[in-house]
Design a protein around this motif. Structure first.
Motif, PDB file in Angstrom:
ATOM      1  N   CYS A 208      50.723  36.826  26.842  1.00  0.00           N
ATOM      2  CA  CYS A 208      51.336  35.592  27.352  1.00  0.00           C
ATOM      3  C   CYS A 208      50.363  34.796  28.211  1.00  0.00           C
ATOM      4  O   CYS A 208      50.340  33.555  28.155  1.00  0.00           O
ATOM      5  N   ASP A 209      49.541  35.474  29.010  1.00  0.00           N
ATOM      6  CA  ASP A 209      48.542  34.771  29.821  1.00  0.00           C
ATOM      7  C   ASP A 209      47.538  34.037  28.935  1.00  0.00           C
ATOM      8  O   ASP A 209      47.132  32.904  29.232  1.00  0.00           O
ATOM      9  N   VAL A 210      47.120  34.675  27.846  1.00  0.00           N
ATOM     10  CA  VAL A 210      46.207  34.016  26.905  1.00  0.00           C
ATOM     11  C   VAL A 210      46.894  32.809  26.278  1.00  0.00           C
ATOM     12  O   VAL A 210      46.282  31.744  26.118  1.00  0.00           O
ATOM     13  N   HIS A 211      48.167  32.951  25.946  1.00  0.00           N
ATOM     14  CA  HIS A 211      48.928  31.857  25.341  1.00  0.00           C
ATOM     15  C   HIS A 211      48.991  30.649  26.277  1.00  0.00           C
ATOM     16  O   HIS A 211      48.757  29.495  25.864  1.00  0.00           O
ATOM     17  N   ILE A 212      49.293  30.901  27.541  1.00  0.00           N
ATOM     18  CA  ILE A 212      49.386  29.814  28.524  1.00  0.00           C
ATOM     19  C   ILE A 212      48.036  29.126  28.702  1.00  0.00           C
ATOM     20  O   ILE A 212      47.951  27.888  28.794  1.00  0.00           O
ATOM     21  N   GLN A 213      46.959  29.920  28.722  1.00  0.00           N
ATOM     22  CA  GLN A 213      45.618  29.341  28.870  1.00  0.00           C
ATOM     23  C   GLN A 213      45.273  28.454  27.679  1.00  0.00           C
ATOM     24  O   GLN A 213      44.692  27.385  27.834  1.00  0.00           O
ATOM     25  N   LEU A 214      45.645  28.868  26.477  1.00  0.00           N
ATOM     26  CA  LEU A 214      45.388  28.058  25.281  1.00  0.00           C
ATOM     27  C   LEU A 214      46.152  26.737  25.348  1.00  0.00           C
ATOM     28  O   LEU A 214      45.622  25.674  24.969  1.00  0.00           O
ATOM     29  N   LEU A 215      47.386  26.794  25.816  1.00  0.00           N
ATOM     30  CA  LEU A 215      48.166  25.566  25.944  1.00  0.00           C
ATOM     31  C   LEU A 215      47.538  24.604  26.945  1.00  0.00           C
ATOM     32  O   LEU A 215      47.536  23.381  26.736  1.00  0.00           O
ATOM     33  N   ASP A 216      46.975  25.140  28.028  1.00  0.00           N
ATOM     34  CA  ASP A 216      46.311  24.286  29.022  1.00  0.00           C
ATOM     35  C   ASP A 216      45.055  23.640  28.446  1.00  0.00           C
ATOM     36  O   ASP A 216      44.804  22.443  28.655  1.00  0.00           O
ATOM     37  N   TYR A 217      44.254  24.425  27.717  1.00  0.00           N
ATOM     38  CA  TYR A 217      43.019  23.887  27.146  1.00  0.00           C
ATOM     39  C   TYR A 217      43.300  22.879  26.033  1.00  0.00           C
ATOM     40  O   TYR A 217      42.466  22.019  25.744  1.00  0.00           O
ATOM     41  N   ALA A 218      44.465  23.001  25.404  1.00  0.00           N
ATOM     42  CA  ALA A 218      44.818  22.037  24.355  1.00  0.00           C
ATOM     43  C   ALA A 218      45.000  20.632  24.915  1.00  0.00           C
ATOM     44  O   ALA A 218      44.958  19.644  24.165  1.00  0.00           O
ATOM     45  N   LYS A 219      45.194  20.517  26.220  1.00  0.00           N
ATOM     46  CA  LYS A 219      45.355  19.212  26.878  1.00  0.00           C
ATOM     47  C   LYS A 219      44.034  18.636  27.375  1.00  0.00           C
ATOM     48  O   LYS A 219      44.014  17.584  28.019  1.00  0.00           O
ATOM     49  N   SER A 220      42.907  19.318  27.112  1.00  0.00           N
ATOM     50  CA  SER A 220      41.605  18.864  27.596  1.00  0.00           C
ATOM     51  C   SER A 220      41.236  17.513  26.991  1.00  0.00           C
ATOM     52  O   SER A 220      41.485  17.264  25.802  1.00  0.00           O
ATOM     53  N   PRO A 221      40.620  16.630  27.794  1.00  0.00           N
ATOM     54  CA  PRO A 221      40.170  15.332  27.248  1.00  0.00           C
ATOM     55  C   PRO A 221      38.940  15.465  26.358  1.00  0.00           C
ATOM     56  O   PRO A 221      38.590  14.521  25.648  1.00  0.00           O
ATOM     57  N   ASP A 222      38.287  16.625  26.382  1.00  0.00           N
ATOM     58  CA  ASP A 222      37.077  16.849  25.593  1.00  0.00           C
ATOM     59  C   ASP A 222      37.460  17.218  24.160  1.00  0.00           C
ATOM     60  O   ASP A 222      38.155  18.210  23.924  1.00  0.00           O
ATOM     61  N   ASP A 223      37.012  16.445  23.190  1.00  0.00           N
ATOM     62  CA  ASP A 223      37.306  16.730  21.787  1.00  0.00           C
ATOM     63  C   ASP A 223      36.758  18.087  21.367  1.00  0.00           C
ATOM     64  O   ASP A 223      37.367  18.785  20.534  1.00  0.00           O
ATOM     65  N   PHE A 224      35.609  18.448  21.910  1.00  0.00           N
ATOM     66  CA  PHE A 224      34.997  19.740  21.582  1.00  0.00           C
ATOM     67  C   PHE A 224      35.933  20.885  21.948  1.00  0.00           C
ATOM     68  O   PHE A 224      36.170  21.799  21.146  1.00  0.00           O
ATOM     69  N   VAL A 225      36.488  20.839  23.154  1.00  0.00           N
ATOM     70  CA  VAL A 225      37.381  21.902  23.621  1.00  0.00           C
ATOM     71  C   VAL A 225      38.681  21.898  22.822  1.00  0.00           C
ATOM     72  O   VAL A 225      39.176  22.954  22.412  1.00  0.00           O
ATOM     73  N   ARG A 226      39.240  20.732  22.564  1.00  0.00           N
ATOM     74  CA  ARG A 226      40.505  20.651  21.823  1.00  0.00           C
ATOM     75  C   ARG A 226      40.352  21.180  20.396  1.00  0.00           C
ATOM     76  O   ARG A 226      41.236  21.879  19.881  1.00  0.00           O
ATOM     77  N   THR A 227      39.218  20.869  19.759  1.00  0.00           N
ATOM     78  CA  THR A 227      38.981  21.366  18.396  1.00  0.00           C
ATOM     79  C   THR A 227      38.883  22.883  18.380  1.00  0.00           C
ATOM     80  O   THR A 227      39.430  23.552  17.494  1.00  0.00           O
ATOM     81  N   LEU A 228      38.183  23.448  19.370  1.00  0.00           N
ATOM     82  CA  LEU A 228      38.056  24.895  19.471  1.00  0.00           C
ATOM     83  C   LEU A 228      39.415  25.547  19.690  1.00  0.00           C
ATOM     84  O   LEU A 228      39.758  26.551  19.044  1.00  0.00           O
ATOM     85  N   VAL A 229      40.212  24.990  20.594  1.00  0.00           N
ATOM     86  CA  VAL A 229      41.522  25.561  20.908  1.00  0.00           C
ATOM     87  C   VAL A 229      42.452  25.478  19.709  1.00  0.00           C
ATOM     88  O   VAL A 229      43.235  26.410  19.443  1.00  0.00           O
ATOM     89  N   GLU A 230      42.364  24.418  18.950  1.00  0.00           N
ATOM     90  CA  GLU A 230      43.210  24.280  17.765  1.00  0.00           C
ATOM     91  C   GLU A 230      42.925  25.397  16.758  1.00  0.00           C
ATOM     92  O   GLU A 230      43.846  25.963  16.158  1.00  0.00           O
ATOM     93  N   LYS A 231      41.644  25.731  16.598  1.00  0.00           N
ATOM     94  CA  LYS A 231      41.261  26.818  15.695  1.00  0.00           C
ATOM     95  C   LYS A 231      41.791  28.158  16.208  1.00  0.00           C
ATOM     96  O   LYS A 231      42.309  28.982  15.440  1.00  0.00           O
ATOM     97  N   MET A 232      41.671  28.378  17.515  1.00  0.00           N
ATOM     98  CA  MET A 232      42.151  29.619  18.112  1.00  0.00           C
ATOM     99  C   MET A 232      43.670  29.736  18.026  1.00  0.00           C
ATOM    100  O   MET A 232      44.218  30.804  17.733  1.00  0.00           O
ATOM    101  N   LYS A 233      44.347  28.626  18.275  1.00  0.00           N
ATOM    102  CA  LYS A 233      45.807  28.669  18.346  1.00  0.00           C
ATOM    103  C   LYS A 233      46.427  28.948  16.979  1.00  0.00           C
ATOM    104  O   LYS A 233      47.512  29.547  16.893  1.00  0.00           O
ATOM    105  N   THR A 234      45.764  28.559  15.907  1.00  0.00           N
ATOM    106  CA  THR A 234      46.257  28.879  14.572  1.00  0.00           C
ATOM    107  C   THR A 234      46.340  30.388  14.383  1.00  0.00           C
ATOM    108  O   THR A 234      47.339  30.924  13.880  1.00  0.00           O
TER     109      THR A 234
END
Length: 710
Positions: free
Chosen positions: A474-500
């Motif tokens: 659950c802690d990893v899940h919450i961290q992924l949700l937070d990073y998905a809100k990053s203004p950096d496209d690089f970070v958001r693209t990475l998180v999208e791959k991880m979240k799948t």
């Protein structure tokens, strides 16, 4: 003269008092004197000038003598003061060499006998007789237990060692020792089968994948269970060599066949696999709750997320490696970097007011930093993490991803020093990082840090029961949700791959994780509610209701299965009684439980959930808690025993931080599949508890590994 003549005969018998003469008869022929061995009738020199060394040596290699205690002979001859060690006679060493050659042991030309080899004081073993068969099986057990190659019995050094230790032992061939290992495996397999047959609960099966450099695939099947004393156990059942043409369905059929051979196909509660391969026919055949307890390895998920993070930073990681290599290339460069690192700390600590510059280049750097307010603000931002750091730069081991994380972390914490070094670097040897790159490294390494902490919890827990995984996931899940809100496209693209990947894992394993944590008396439903509100927001009530329904449906199944059958009341293993002991009051336990429930109108589950949570502490042992509270929750404890024994990870601590997978070493690949399985399973079954091993070492038995002969 008469006195001299009377003393001479008195001395001669003394020379015959050596215990060696108990095995020789002195015979005189003409002027010669012989010592005839009473066992093999061999004649040796019996002259008083010859001593008894050659007689003792003959006894050590006389194959026709009785199995008497030779150590008593040696002890009588080698009396030393204060247990000191004497130097062996050179002629005696040559005789030993000749003896080894006589036993057809081929010595390499370069082999040399030490002229000053030392001989320890002999140990009196009493009247123990040498047993070739028992010694041979002891050797086979040693090979299995300590992962030695069976071919070691044909190594010249081993043969020499054994012949010197016990000349009577007939060193066997590799094929014979492998046959002995198979015999031991067969006998130990019966013991494991008996243990599994008498388990009070169900078995959770885990399947791990292994590889070889030749791309041969292997699968290990492990039974995980909680025994009648509420101890978590696991036993390797099979180590299978797969055919390259095998499909997922054929692999499932092979696993089912193994379970049938073990007669546990009807006792399987859950199945844990490395990846998301499809095994639908297994779920239908052996898993009663296939959709609920079809598990995937949590550590494989974490390693997959870490792999995504590291791959996203490959170009930046290479720059950092080259920068660190440059800093460490010369002592002067290293010293310069250290000065700059301390300078950054002082600037931040003292507000850059009381700093005394060290060199002119640093003065120039400081002037540049303080030239404008924007430059100074930029410097303060870059150096913020360097204020309290004590980490030194180091290069990573690329195959250990925790090592790469530590390298990146140390670089980020020394970011300010890298910035100053860039300002006055004349040779442009550094692969400097841009501000954007430093920001990305900082964001990704903070997530990597969480993954490392989660991995440590999963892989180093003393009791890796299923309840410990839910809060970490659950802690990893919450961290992924937070990073998905990053203004950096690089970070958001990475998180999208991880979240799948993460969402796919939760869809399969989420319900089992939640049910396991509900059976932790420190959390119950409260922890599920706490995390689901953060993760699912408005959808949380529906998700919580789904988990609650799953728990109640599962409990109802256990309640129906606990109805008395024709054999109830005969044998018990779950009420603190020994296996096979008749419990005449088991019916009373059931009566007490039913009457209590009818009076209160609540089930085990309702009673458990309504009671306050147990206080959290670091020494809490959930298995001990359920062992104590089994009489209070007789049906729920049955469910807890099965669920808490689910292995949510198939990786060992040694593999947790390694980027690659499990590889079968060359020694095991060289043997036949049956022998390979016998060695791997046998080692697991023969392995003793570490604490028990330490206790036994202080007073080793005469034959420590000779337990039972197959």
């Amino acid at each position: 003269m008469m006195e001299i003549q009377t003393e001479a005969p008195a001395k001669k018998p003394k020379r015959l008092t050596s215990v060696v003469w108990n095995h020789f008869e002195r015979v005189r022929k003409a002027d010669a004197c012989y010592a005839v061995c009473v066992h093999c009738q061999k004649k040796l020199s019996g002259s008083s000038n010859s001593g008894t060394t050659h007689l003792r040596n003959h006894l050590m290699r006389c194959l026709k003598r009785s199995n008497f205690d030779v150590s008593q002979i040696l002890a009588a001859k080698r009396k030393r003061k204060d247990d000191t060690i004497t130097v062996a006679n050179y002629d005696e060493a040559l005789q030993r060499k000749e003896e080894i050659n006589n036993n057809n042991i081929a010595l390499p030309i370069s082999y040399k006998f030490d002229q000053e080899s030392k001989i320890e004081d002999p140990v009196n073993l009493g009247s123990i007789k040498f047993d070739q068969e028992r010694s041979r099986f002891d050797l086979a057990r040693m090979i299995m237990l300590h992962d030695y190659p069976p071919a070691m019995v044909e190594h010249i050094g081993f043969k020499i060692f054994v012949k010197n230790l016990q000349p009577m032992f007939d060193v066997t061939s590799t094929s014979v020792i492998e046959s002995d290992c198979l015999s031991i495996y067969s006998k130990e397999r019966q013991k494991v089968s008996e243990t599994l047959r008498n388990l009070p609960g169900r078995i959770s099966l885990s399947a791990g994948t292994w590889w070889s450099p030749e791309n041969t695939e292997y699968v290990s099947l492990t039974a995980n269970f909680i025994d009648d004393q509420w101890k978590l156990n696991k036993k390797i059942l099979n180590f299978l060599t797969l055919d390259p043409s095998q499909t997922d369905d054929s692999l499932s059929d092979l696993i089912i066949k193994c379970l049938i051979d073990w007669d546990v196909d009807r006792k399987i509660f859950s199945l844990t696999l490395d990846d998301f391969s499809s095994h639908n026919n297994m779920k239908e055949s052996v898993l009663k709750y296939g959709e609920l307890f079809d598990i995937r390895c949590a550590l494989h998920l974490v390693k997959s997320l870490m792999k995504d993070a590291m791959e996203s930073l490959i170009p930046i990681t290479e720059k950092i490696r080259e920068s660190i290599r440059y800093v460490k290339s010369t002592s002067s460069t290293q010293e310069k970097f250290n000065e700059l690192s301390h300078l950054v700390k002082s600037l931040m600590k003292d507000g850059m007011e009381s700093l005394i510059p060290i060199t002119e280049k640093i003065r120039e750097s400081i002037r540049h930093v303080k030239s404008t307010s924007s430059t100074q603000e930029k410097f303060n931002e870059l150096s913020q993490q360097s204020v309290n750091t004590t980490k030194c730069l180091f290069l990573d081991n690329p195959v250990r991803w925790n090592s790469t994380y530590l390298m990146l972390e140390s670089a980020v914490e020394n970011r300010g020093a890298f910035y100053l070094l860039q300002q006055h670097n004349d040779e442009n040897h550094l692969f400097f990082l841009s501000d954007e790159e430093w920001t990305r490294v900082g964001s990704v390494t903070s997530f990597m840090k969480l993954l490392i902490e989660v991995t440590n919890v999963f892989s180093h827990s003393k009791n890796p029961t299923a309840n410990i995984f839910f809060p970490e996931i659950c802690d990893v899940h919450i961290q992924l949700l937070d990073y998905a809100k990053s203004p950096d496209d690089f970070v958001r693209t990475l998180v999208e791959k991880m979240k799948t990947k993460f969402d796919k894992y939760l869809a399969t394993c989420g319900p089992a994780l939640a049910i396991a944590t509900i059976l932790d008396p420190r959390f119950k439903m409260k922890l599920v509610e706490y995390y689901y509100k953060q993760i699912y927001d408005s959808e949380a009530p529906e998700k919580i209701r789904e988990v609650s329904d799953n728990v109640r449906e599962l409990f109802n199944d256990y309640s129906s299965e606990s109805e008395p059958g024709p054999g109830d009341g005969e044998l018990t293993q779950s009420n603190g009684l020994e296996s096979g002991v008749r419990d005449r009051l088991r019916g009373f336990d059931k009566f007490l439980n039913e009457s209590g429930n009818s009076q209160s109108g609540v089930s085990d589950l309702e009673k458990y959930l309504e009671e306050p949570v147990f206080p959290r502490n670091h020494d809490f042992n959930i298995l001990n808690w359920w062992k104590v509270h089994t009489p209070r929750y007789p049906i729920l404890s049955m469910m807890a025993r099965d669920i808490l024994g689910i292995p949510l990870s198939t990786l060992t601590p040694e593999l947790a931080f390694r980027s690659g997978g499990r590889v079968v070493d060359e020694r095991l690949r060289a043997v036949d599949p049956d022998v390979r399985q016998a060695l791997i399973c046998g080692q697991d079954w023969l392995r003793m508890d570490p604490q028990e091993t330490i206790t036994n070492t202080s007073s080793l038995p005469i034959v420590p590994l000779a337990v039972e002969l197959p």
